[in-house]
Write a protein that holds these residues in place. Structure first.
Motif, PDB file in Angstrom:
ATOM      1  N   GLU A 187       0.813  -1.221   0.000  1.00 16.99           N
ATOM      2  CA  GLU A 187       0.000   0.000   0.000  1.00 16.99           C
ATOM      3  C   GLU A 187       0.841   1.262   0.000  1.00 16.99           C
ATOM      4  OE1 GLU A 187      -3.922   1.836   2.201  1.00 16.99           O
ATOM      5  OE2 GLU A 187      -3.404  -0.242   2.636  1.00 16.99           O
ATOM      6  N   SER A 188       2.028   1.172  -0.554  1.00 23.46           N
ATOM      7  CA  SER A 188       2.907   2.340  -0.641  1.00 23.46           C
ATOM      8  C   SER A 188       2.966   2.898  -2.053  1.00 23.46           C
ATOM      9  CB  SER A 188       4.314   1.971  -0.177  1.00 23.46           C
ATOM     10  OG  SER A 188       4.815   0.864  -0.909  1.00 23.46           O
ATOM     11  N   ASP A 189       2.103   2.365  -2.946  1.00 28.52           N
ATOM     12  CA  ASP A 189       2.110   2.748  -4.355  1.00 28.52           C
ATOM     13  C   ASP A 189       3.431   2.333  -5.006  1.00 28.52           C
ATOM     14  OD1 ASP A 189      -0.468   3.700  -4.238  1.00 28.52           O
ATOM     15  OD2 ASP A 189       0.127   5.790  -3.960  1.00 28.52           O
ATOM     16  N   VAL A 190       3.581   2.691  -6.296  1.00 30.27           N
ATOM     17  CA  VAL A 190       4.713   2.197  -7.065  1.00 30.27           C
ATOM     18  C   VAL A 190       5.448   3.315  -7.801  1.00 30.27           C
ATOM     19  CG1 VAL A 190       5.369   0.703  -9.001  1.00 30.27           C
ATOM     20  CG2 VAL A 190       3.690  -0.095  -7.348  1.00 30.27           C
ATOM     21  N   GLY A 191       4.754   4.412  -8.086  1.00 28.23           N
ATOM     22  CA  GLY A 191       5.352   5.451  -8.925  1.00 28.23           C
ATOM     23  C   GLY A 191       6.670   5.997  -8.412  1.00 28.23           C
ATOM     24  N   TRP A 192       6.877   5.928  -7.081  1.00 29.91           N
ATOM     25  CA  TRP A 192       8.134   6.415  -6.498  1.00 29.91           C
ATOM     26  C   TRP A 192       9.312   5.478  -6.753  1.00 29.91           C
ATOM     27  CZ3 TRP A 192      10.400   3.097  -2.961  1.00 29.91           C
ATOM     28  CH2 TRP A 192       9.567   2.118  -2.405  1.00 29.91           C
ATOM     29  N   LEU A 193       9.013   4.226  -7.049  1.00 30.45           N
ATOM     30  CA  LEU A 193      10.057   3.202  -7.056  1.00 30.45           C
ATOM     31  C   LEU A 193      11.124   3.416  -8.140  1.00 30.45           C
ATOM     32  CD1 LEU A 193      10.773   0.782  -5.351  1.00 30.45           C
ATOM     33  CD2 LEU A 193       9.360  -0.656  -6.825  1.00 30.45           C
ATOM     34  N   PRO A 194      10.757   3.779  -9.381  1.00 27.66           N
ATOM     35  CA  PRO A 194      11.815   4.006 -10.374  1.00 27.66           C
ATOM     36  C   PRO A 194      12.805   5.098  -9.963  1.00 27.66           C
ATOM     37  CG  PRO A 194       9.694   3.783 -11.460  1.00 27.66           C
ATOM     38  CD  PRO A 194       9.416   3.855  -9.986  1.00 27.66           C
ATOM     39  N   HIS A 195      12.277   6.209  -9.418  1.00 26.75           N
ATOM     40  CA  HIS A 195      13.193   7.264  -8.987  1.00 26.75           C
ATOM     41  C   HIS A 195      14.044   6.803  -7.812  1.00 26.75           C
ATOM     42  CE1 HIS A 195      14.352  10.779  -6.481  1.00 26.75           C
ATOM     43  NE2 HIS A 195      14.791  11.194  -7.647  1.00 26.75           N
ATOM     44  N   TYR A 196      13.465   6.038  -6.909  1.00 28.36           N
ATOM     45  CA  TYR A 196      14.206   5.526  -5.757  1.00 28.36           C
ATOM     46  C   TYR A 196      15.345   4.626  -6.214  1.00 28.36           C
ATOM     47  CZ  TYR A 196      14.831   3.852  -0.948  1.00 28.36           C
ATOM     48  OH  TYR A 196      15.330   3.560   0.294  1.00 28.36           O
ATOM     49  N   MET A 197      15.073   3.777  -7.204  1.00 27.29           N
ATOM     50  CA  MET A 197      16.104   2.902  -7.745  1.00 27.29           C
ATOM     51  C   MET A 197      17.224   3.727  -8.388  1.00 27.29           C
ATOM     52  SD  MET A 197      13.364   0.196  -9.331  1.00 27.29           S
ATOM     53  CE  MET A 197      14.498  -0.780 -10.307  1.00 27.29           C
ATOM     54  N   TYR A 198      16.820   4.726  -9.170  1.00 25.69           N
ATOM     55  CA  TYR A 198      17.803   5.597  -9.812  1.00 25.69           C
ATOM     56  C   TYR A 198      18.650   6.316  -8.772  1.00 25.69           C
ATOM     57  CZ  TYR A 198      19.768   9.546 -12.357  1.00 25.69           C
ATOM     58  OH  TYR A 198      20.635  10.467 -12.880  1.00 25.69           O
ATOM     59  N   ARG A 199      17.988   6.796  -7.724  1.00 26.82           N
ATOM     60  CA  ARG A 199      18.689   7.547  -6.680  1.00 26.82           C
ATOM     61  C   ARG A 199      19.665   6.649  -5.923  1.00 26.82           C
ATOM     62  NH1 ARG A 199      20.124  12.717  -5.871  1.00 26.82           N
ATOM     63  NH2 ARG A 199      20.236  13.254  -3.659  1.00 26.82           N
ATOM     64  N   MET A 200      19.270   5.402  -5.678  1.00 27.19           N
ATOM     65  CA  MET A 200      20.178   4.459  -5.019  1.00 27.19           C
ATOM     66  C   MET A 200      21.430   4.240  -5.864  1.00 27.19           C
ATOM     67  SD  MET A 200      17.486   1.572  -3.656  1.00 27.19           S
ATOM     68  CE  MET A 200      18.520   0.695  -2.516  1.00 27.19           C
ATOM     69  N   ASP A 201      21.229   4.047  -7.154  1.00 25.55           N
ATOM     70  CA  ASP A 201      22.371   3.828  -8.043  1.00 25.55           C
ATOM     71  C   ASP A 201      23.254   5.071  -8.103  1.00 25.55           C
ATOM     72  OD1 ASP A 201      21.420   1.327  -8.534  1.00 25.55           O
ATOM     73  OD2 ASP A 201      20.797   1.708 -10.597  1.00 25.55           O
ATOM     74  N   HIS A 202      22.632   6.246  -8.146  1.00 21.46           N
ATOM     75  CA  HIS A 202      23.394   7.496  -8.173  1.00 21.46           C
ATOM     76  C   HIS A 202      24.268   7.615  -6.930  1.00 21.46           C
ATOM     77  CE1 HIS A 202      24.300  11.731  -8.858  1.00 21.46           C
ATOM     78  NE2 HIS A 202      23.882  11.997  -7.634  1.00 21.46           N
ATOM     79  N   ALA A 203      23.682   7.309  -5.771  1.00 18.17           N
ATOM     80  CA  ALA A 203      24.451   7.361  -4.525  1.00 18.17           C
ATOM     81  C   ALA A 203      25.599   6.366  -4.551  1.00 18.17           C
ATOM     82  CB  ALA A 203      23.534   7.086  -3.336  1.00 18.17           C
ATOM     83  N   ALA A 204      25.331   5.161  -5.083  1.00 21.53           N
ATOM     84  CA  ALA A 204      26.382   4.142  -5.146  1.00 21.53           C
ATOM     85  C   ALA A 204      27.526   4.582  -6.059  1.00 21.53           C
ATOM     86  CB  ALA A 204      25.790   2.818  -5.636  1.00 21.53           C
ATOM     87  N   LYS A 205      27.182   5.231  -7.169  1.00 23.91           N
ATOM     88  CA  LYS A 205      28.200   5.610  -8.151  1.00 23.91           C
ATOM     89  C   LYS A 205      29.069   6.769  -7.679  1.00 23.91           C
ATOM     90  CE  LYS A 205      25.572   3.855 -12.090  1.00 23.91           C
ATOM     91  NZ  LYS A 205      24.716   4.200 -13.255  1.00 23.91           N
ATOM     92  N   ILE A 206      28.567   7.576  -6.756  1.00 22.30           N
ATOM     93  CA  ILE A 206      29.429   8.644  -6.240  1.00 22.30           C
ATOM     94  C   ILE A 206      30.178   8.211  -4.983  1.00 22.30           C
ATOM     95  CG2 ILE A 206      28.021  10.490  -7.231  1.00 22.30           C
ATOM     96  CD1 ILE A 206      26.822  10.983  -4.480  1.00 22.30           C
ATOM     97  N   ASN A 207      29.972   6.952  -4.566  1.00 20.85           N
ATOM     98  CA  ASN A 207      30.688   6.415  -3.412  1.00 20.85           C
ATOM     99  C   ASN A 207      31.600   5.248  -3.760  1.00 20.85           C
ATOM    100  OD1 ASN A 207      29.808   7.641  -0.638  1.00 20.85           O
ATOM    101  ND2 ASN A 207      27.954   7.613  -1.915  1.00 20.85           N
ATOM    102  N   ALA A 208      31.477   4.747  -4.967  1.00 17.02           N
ATOM    103  CA  ALA A 208      32.360   3.670  -5.418  1.00 17.02           C
ATOM    104  C   ALA A 208      32.622   3.861  -6.905  1.00 17.02           C
ATOM    105  CB  ALA A 208      31.712   2.302  -5.162  1.00 17.02           C
ATOM    106  N   GLU A 209      33.834   3.595  -7.333  1.00 14.36           N
ATOM    107  CA  GLU A 209      34.230   3.865  -8.714  1.00 14.36           C
ATOM    108  C   GLU A 209      33.290   3.219  -9.729  1.00 14.36           C
ATOM    109  OE1 GLU A 209      36.417   5.829 -10.027  1.00 14.36           O
ATOM    110  OE2 GLU A 209      37.263   6.538  -8.144  1.00 14.36           O
ATOM    111  N   ASP A 210      32.916   1.995  -9.477  1.00 14.12           N
ATOM    112  CA  ASP A 210      32.068   1.264 -10.423  1.00 14.12           C
ATOM    113  C   ASP A 210      30.617   1.182  -9.968  1.00 14.12           C
ATOM    114  OD1 ASP A 210      32.499  -0.338  -8.268  1.00 14.12           O
ATOM    115  OD2 ASP A 210      33.305  -2.056  -9.377  1.00 14.12           O
ATOM    116  N   GLY A 211      30.314   1.853  -8.857  1.00 11.36           N
ATOM    117  CA  GLY A 211      28.952   1.808  -8.337  1.00 11.36           C
ATOM    118  C   GLY A 211      28.650   0.572  -7.526  1.00 11.36           C
ATOM    119  N   ILE A 212      29.639  -0.294  -7.352  1.00  6.22           N
ATOM    120  CA  ILE A 212      29.439  -1.529  -6.579  1.00  6.22           C
ATOM    121  C   ILE A 212      29.980  -1.285  -5.171  1.00  6.22           C
ATOM    122  CG2 ILE A 212      29.793  -4.006  -6.466  1.00  6.22           C
ATOM    123  CD1 ILE A 212      28.296  -2.971  -8.981  1.00  6.22           C
TER     124      ILE A 212
END
Length: 362
Positions: A259-284
């Motif tokens: 019951e949290s809806d879904v429309g936020w999820l793509p941006h959340y996924m993108y934001r997680m990857d963005h955070a990973a990529k600025i904290n690790a060279e390859d995003g891993i």
């Protein structure tokens, strides 16, 4: 065998007066949650240790207009609650009217109990609810499927709760948003997640089951701002499980955010990857072997009801992880117009996508 039709991945009950009193451990019977007449004449669940009673009007609010629902809530007693909100056999005509073949059932009063500060009392109440729910589901075993509750008193006791839930015929576990011990990404919970995988029981986190996402948290500005923020707690659960490697260690674990809806999820996924990529060279990042969004795609499912943005984001998220729901009998339910809403929102989807989202994924 489940009949033809759509399946709701998130329905609820309005727990009847005997739910806890009749099914709870005798040591807690005098303190069991019960419906008590309020000073204004309405009925409400009073839960020992919780400051505010749980009103009935918005638990059984589906299908009413705004004014009608508000007026009804001001005078409602349990005798006014529709039997389909708490009876297994009595629920079937309401499902038929909405075109539902089957439903997954979450608690209502039990959502608040997830946040109760007395672990043993919470445990007793949840065990009582599970017994009551088993009996309710047995009235329509091919159409109504229950999610058990666990207080997660400890990892070992939670494992027993999971095993007991499977024996009772439950199809998943409704989890409290705030654990007693550490947090759910801690390695102490690894045996529980392995148990969930072995038993094929998804772990389900519903909105309003965490103190951080409670409706009683004072919002900034307009009261409606609180409603807009209640999905944050389940977003935190997704981040918690992904970023500290729970899915890396348990690749077959299934997490449902409800019951949290879904429309936020793509941006959340993108934001997680963005955070990973600025904290690790390859995003891993440490402890992971791929980008965070890839764990969301493989291990996270999300329920929604009236969320047109879910259908407009399918190029970014896997349609096989979307779970449509009606939320009956709650105020936010699409009942009895679910089919009309689905038709209006999903006309551009392929038949394969529709079959998955509205039935097969659940």
């Amino acid at each position: 065998m489940i009949p033809a039709g759509i399946i709701s991945a998130d329905g609820h009950v309005c727990e009847p007066p005997n739910t806890y009193i009749d099914f709870i451990d005798p040591a807690y019977r005098d303190r069991a949650p019960r419906i008590v007449e309020q000073p204004d004449g309405t009925g409400a669940f009073v839960v020992d240790g919780m400051k505010k009673p749980v009103g009935l009007g918005f638990i059984d609010g589906a299908g009413f207009g705004v004014r009608e629902r508000l007026d009804r809530a001001k005078r409602i007693r349990f005798s006014d609650i529709r039997q389909g909100a708490y009876g297994g056999a009595a629920r079937l005509p309401f499902m038929d009217e909405d075109g539902l073949a089957a439903e997954i059932i979450y608690a209502s009063v039990g959502m608040g109990l997830c946040m109760h500060k007395d672990p043993l009392y919470k445990d007793a109440c949840m065990r009582a609810y599970n017994r009551w729910l088993q009996a309710m589901c047995s009235e329509a075993p091919e159409r109504i499927f229950g999610l058990a509750q666990t207080a997660v008193l400890s990892v070992d006791e939670a494992i027993e709760d999971f095993r007991r839930a499977r024996e009772m015929g439950m199809v998943g576990m409704m989890m409290p948003g705030d654990p007693i011990h550490e947090d759910y990404d801690h390695r102490d919970y690894d045996p529980l997640w392995e148990c969930a995988v072995d038993l094929d029981l998804p772990i389900c986190f519903h909105i309003l089951t965490s103190r951080a996402g409670s409706l009683h948290v004072k919002p900034r500005g307009h009261a409606m701002n609180n409603f807009l923020g209640i999905i944050r707690a389940v977003q935190d659960i997704v981040g918690l499980m992904v970023l500290w490697g729970v899915f890396e260690r348990h690749p077959r674990l299934k997490l449902v955010v409800a019951e949290s809806d879904v429309g936020w999820l793509p941006h959340y996924m993108y934001r997680m990857d963005h955070a990973a990529k600025i904290n690790a060279e390859d995003g891993i990042i440490d402890g992971l072997s791929k980008l965070p969004s890839e764990y969301v795609r493989s291990n996270v499912w999300a329920t929604f009801q009236d969320d047109i943005t879910a259908f407009q984001s399918l190029y970014m998220i896997d349609h096989e992880h979307l779970l449509w729901a009606s939320d009956f009998p709650h105020t936010d339910s699409t009942w009895p117009r679910s089919r009309q809403l689905i038709e209006a929102h999903s006309g551009h989807l392929t038949e394969v996508q529709k079959q998955a989202i509205f039935r097969d994924n659940t």
